[in-house]
Design a protein around this motif. Structure first.
Motif, PDB file in Angstrom:
ATOM      1  N   SER A 158     -12.586 -29.902 -24.040  1.00 44.44           N
ATOM      2  CA  SER A 158     -12.491 -28.839 -23.037  1.00 44.44           C
ATOM      3  C   SER A 158     -12.789 -27.485 -23.652  1.00 44.44           C
ATOM      4  CB  SER A 158     -11.099 -28.831 -22.411  1.00 44.44           C
ATOM      5  OG  SER A 158     -10.125 -28.541 -23.396  1.00 44.44           O
ATOM      6  N   VAL A 159     -13.211 -26.551 -22.794  1.00 45.42           N
ATOM      7  CA  VAL A 159     -13.499 -25.188 -23.233  1.00 45.42           C
ATOM      8  C   VAL A 159     -13.175 -24.244 -22.080  1.00 45.42           C
ATOM      9  CG1 VAL A 159     -15.945 -25.301 -22.567  1.00 45.42           C
ATOM     10  CG2 VAL A 159     -15.220 -23.684 -24.314  1.00 45.42           C
ATOM     11  N   LEU A 160     -12.605 -23.090 -22.411  1.00 43.69           N
ATOM     12  CA  LEU A 160     -12.337 -22.044 -21.435  1.00 43.69           C
ATOM     13  C   LEU A 160     -13.078 -20.790 -21.884  1.00 43.69           C
ATOM     14  CD1 LEU A 160      -8.506 -22.518 -20.964  1.00 43.69           C
ATOM     15  CD2 LEU A 160     -10.315 -23.251 -19.411  1.00 43.69           C
ATOM     16  N   PHE A 161     -13.638 -20.052 -20.920  1.00 50.47           N
ATOM     17  CA  PHE A 161     -14.422 -18.864 -21.229  1.00 50.47           C
ATOM     18  C   PHE A 161     -13.816 -17.643 -20.559  1.00 50.47           C
ATOM     19  CE2 PHE A 161     -17.594 -22.307 -20.888  1.00 50.47           C
ATOM     20  CZ  PHE A 161     -18.044 -22.303 -22.186  1.00 50.47           C
ATOM     21  N   TYR A 162     -14.025 -16.488 -21.148  1.00 50.16           N
ATOM     22  CA  TYR A 162     -13.784 -15.224 -20.473  1.00 50.16           C
ATOM     23  C   TYR A 162     -14.979 -14.340 -20.782  1.00 50.16           C
ATOM     24  CZ  TYR A 162     -12.120 -10.646 -19.214  1.00 50.16           C
ATOM     25  OH  TYR A 162     -12.021  -9.403 -18.664  1.00 50.16           O
ATOM     26  N   ALA A 163     -15.811 -14.114 -19.795  1.00 51.89           N
ATOM     27  CA  ALA A 163     -16.981 -13.242 -19.890  1.00 51.89           C
ATOM     28  C   ALA A 163     -18.021 -13.715 -20.902  1.00 51.89           C
ATOM     29  CB  ALA A 163     -16.564 -11.803 -20.218  1.00 51.89           C
ATOM     30  N   MET A 164     -17.935 -14.935 -21.395  1.00 52.23           N
ATOM     31  CA  MET A 164     -18.932 -15.424 -22.348  1.00 52.23           C
ATOM     32  C   MET A 164     -20.010 -16.236 -21.640  1.00 52.23           C
ATOM     33  SD  MET A 164     -18.553 -17.528 -25.903  1.00 52.23           S
ATOM     34  CE  MET A 164     -17.628 -16.221 -26.671  1.00 52.23           C
ATOM     35  N   ALA A 165     -19.635 -16.914 -20.578  1.00 49.74           N
ATOM     36  CA  ALA A 165     -20.564 -17.814 -19.908  1.00 49.74           C
ATOM     37  C   ALA A 165     -20.897 -17.297 -18.514  1.00 49.74           C
ATOM     38  CB  ALA A 165     -19.948 -19.198 -19.796  1.00 49.74           C
ATOM     39  N   ALA A 166     -22.155 -17.428 -18.158  1.00 50.62           N
ATOM     40  CA  ALA A 166     -22.589 -17.019 -16.826  1.00 50.62           C
ATOM     41  C   ALA A 166     -21.953 -17.938 -15.779  1.00 50.62           C
ATOM     42  CB  ALA A 166     -24.113 -17.074 -16.738  1.00 50.62           C
ATOM     43  N   ASN A 167     -21.234 -17.370 -14.835  1.00 55.64           N
ATOM     44  CA  ASN A 167     -20.650 -18.104 -13.702  1.00 55.64           C
ATOM     45  C   ASN A 167     -19.682 -19.221 -14.097  1.00 55.64           C
ATOM     46  OD1 ASN A 167     -22.249 -16.562 -11.878  1.00 55.64           O
ATOM     47  ND2 ASN A 167     -23.990 -17.885 -12.408  1.00 55.64           N
ATOM     48  N   GLU A 168     -19.073 -19.153 -15.245  1.00 49.76           N
ATOM     49  CA  GLU A 168     -18.144 -20.202 -15.665  1.00 49.76           C
ATOM     50  C   GLU A 168     -16.854 -19.591 -16.181  1.00 49.76           C
ATOM     51  OE1 GLU A 168     -18.682 -23.346 -15.252  1.00 49.76           O
ATOM     52  OE2 GLU A 168     -20.815 -23.262 -14.830  1.00 49.76           O
TER      53      GLU A 168
ATOM     54  N   THR B 168     -21.834 -32.715 -35.519  1.00 47.73           N
ATOM     55  CA  THR B 168     -20.787 -31.746 -35.829  1.00 47.73           C
ATOM     56  C   THR B 168     -20.923 -30.505 -34.954  1.00 47.73           C
ATOM     57  OG1 THR B 168     -22.119 -30.779 -37.600  1.00 47.73           O
ATOM     58  CG2 THR B 168     -20.546 -32.495 -38.232  1.00 47.73           C
ATOM     59  N   THR B 169     -21.633 -30.616 -33.838  1.00 44.36           N
ATOM     60  CA  THR B 169     -21.848 -29.494 -32.927  1.00 44.36           C
ATOM     61  C   THR B 169     -21.321 -29.832 -31.540  1.00 44.36           C
ATOM     62  OG1 THR B 169     -23.807 -28.785 -34.138  1.00 44.36           O
ATOM     63  CG2 THR B 169     -23.593 -27.990 -31.882  1.00 44.36           C
ATOM     64  N   LEU B 170     -20.620 -28.862 -30.938  1.00 46.06           N
ATOM     65  CA  LEU B 170     -20.156 -28.990 -29.556  1.00 46.06           C
ATOM     66  C   LEU B 170     -21.134 -28.274 -28.642  1.00 46.06           C
ATOM     67  CD1 LEU B 170     -16.379 -28.099 -29.986  1.00 46.06           C
ATOM     68  CD2 LEU B 170     -17.405 -30.359 -29.773  1.00 46.06           C
ATOM     69  N   HIS B 171     -21.397 -28.844 -27.478  1.00 43.19           N
ATOM     70  CA  HIS B 171     -22.266 -28.240 -26.469  1.00 43.19           C
ATOM     71  C   HIS B 171     -21.446 -28.069 -25.199  1.00 43.19           C
ATOM     72  CE1 HIS B 171     -25.653 -29.073 -29.088  1.00 43.19           C
ATOM     73  NE2 HIS B 171     -25.142 -30.281 -29.243  1.00 43.19           N
ATOM     74  N   ALA B 172     -21.487 -26.887 -24.596  1.00 41.96           N
ATOM     75  CA  ALA B 172     -20.734 -26.611 -23.373  1.00 41.96           C
ATOM     76  C   ALA B 172     -21.553 -27.054 -22.161  1.00 41.96           C
ATOM     77  CB  ALA B 172     -20.409 -25.129 -23.288  1.00 41.96           C
ATOM     78  N   VAL B 173     -20.918 -27.835 -21.279  1.00 44.67           N
ATOM     79  CA  VAL B 173     -21.578 -28.319 -20.064  1.00 44.67           C
ATOM     80  C   VAL B 173     -20.620 -28.208 -18.882  1.00 44.67           C
ATOM     81  CG1 VAL B 173     -23.178 -29.896 -21.218  1.00 44.67           C
ATOM     82  CG2 VAL B 173     -20.913 -30.707 -20.567  1.00 44.67           C
ATOM     83  N   ALA B 174     -21.187 -28.106 -17.688  1.00 45.10           N
ATOM     84  CA  ALA B 174     -20.392 -28.039 -16.463  1.00 45.10           C
ATOM     85  C   ALA B 174     -21.182 -28.668 -15.332  1.00 45.10           C
ATOM     86  CB  ALA B 174     -20.049 -26.588 -16.127  1.00 45.10           C
ATOM     87  N   THR B 175     -20.477 -29.021 -14.262  1.00 49.33           N
ATOM     88  CA  THR B 175     -21.130 -29.534 -13.066  1.00 49.33           C
ATOM     89  C   THR B 175     -20.480 -28.879 -11.854  1.00 49.33           C
ATOM     90  OG1 THR B 175     -21.791 -31.499 -11.832  1.00 49.33           O
ATOM     91  CG2 THR B 175     -19.612 -31.547 -12.835  1.00 49.33           C
TER      92      THR B 175
ATOM     93  N   SER C 195     -26.120 -27.558 -19.076  1.00 45.32           N
ATOM     94  CA  SER C 195     -25.659 -26.698 -20.164  1.00 45.32           C
ATOM     95  C   SER C 195     -25.145 -25.383 -19.616  1.00 45.32           C
ATOM     96  CB  SER C 195     -26.807 -26.420 -21.138  1.00 45.32           C
ATOM     97  OG  SER C 195     -27.206 -27.613 -21.762  1.00 45.32           O
ATOM     98  N   VAL C 196     -24.071 -24.890 -20.183  1.00 46.84           N
ATOM     99  CA  VAL C 196     -23.520 -23.591 -19.800  1.00 46.84           C
ATOM    100  C   VAL C 196     -24.284 -22.521 -20.573  1.00 46.84           C
ATOM    101  CG1 VAL C 196     -21.467 -22.123 -19.812  1.00 46.84           C
ATOM    102  CG2 VAL C 196     -21.256 -24.578 -19.329  1.00 46.84           C
ATOM    103  N   GLN C 197     -24.777 -21.512 -19.853  1.00 48.18           N
ATOM    104  CA  GLN C 197     -25.610 -20.469 -20.440  1.00 48.18           C
ATOM    105  C   GLN C 197     -24.780 -19.257 -20.851  1.00 48.18           C
ATOM    106  OE1 GLN C 197     -29.095 -21.103 -20.806  1.00 48.18           O
ATOM    107  NE2 GLN C 197     -28.242 -23.106 -20.272  1.00 48.18           N
TER     108      GLN C 197
END
Length: 176
Positions: free
Chosen positions: A119-129, A141-148, A156-158
């Protein structure tokens, strides 16, 4: 009373015959060679019941954009028990000006065995998320942020690049 053997010591093992178990009044139980462990919950040792690795530590998380890289590092924390890893990082008040593309977070402390979701939570880092999921692929060893949204496919979260950006990410996964 009758004598009974409570402790048997030979060149390869120490056997305790009592019924109370072992109590260590102080200090730690430490093995003299690496790679040793403790078999838990069994009377016949098996590999499945061997606890042979525990550690806590820090990892250097690197936040970046997939189109216009830029990078910010932040100390994260992890606990590893056997092959199970819990990793966490809090990215606070960072300037992501110039970042573009999907949000990724590299540097997990151990490569993953297979695809895993966290899980990931954003504040002002991701567009519309404000919240999304993170995943890592096999041996990664890399995490990628995704949403639906609205039953659409995962995307992918931009980045929403700028100042005062925040993110909290956590994942539990099995190490390769």
């Amino acid at each position: 009373g009758a004598l009974a053997t409570a402790i048997t010591i030979d060149e390869d093992e120490v056997e305790l015959s009592g019924s109370k178990g072992v109590t260590i009044a102080g200090g730690d139980l430490t093995f003299s060679t690496a790679g040793q462990g403790v078999h838990l919950g069994v009377t016949t040792p098996t590999a499945a019941n061997l606890l042979d690795d525990y550690e806590e530590g820090t990892w250097t998380a690197t936040l970046y954009g997939t189109t216009t890289p830029g990078s910010i590092t932040q100390t994260g924390y992890y606990t590893k028990v056997g092959r199970s890893v819990d990793a966490y990082v809090y990215v606070a008040n960072k300037n992501t000006t110039g970042f573009a593309g999907a949000i990724s977070l590299g540097g997990l402390p151990f490569a993953s065995l297979s695809r895993t979701v966290g899980s990931v939570l954003f504040y002002a880092m991701a567009a519309n998320e404000h919240g999304a999921s993170v995943y890592t692929g096999s041996s990664a060893t890399t995490l990628h942020a995704v949403a639906t949204r609205d039953a659409a496919a995962w995307a992918s979260v931009q980045h929403s690049a700028g100042t005062a950006r925040y993110m909290v990410a956590s994942i539990s996964y099995i190490a390769a």
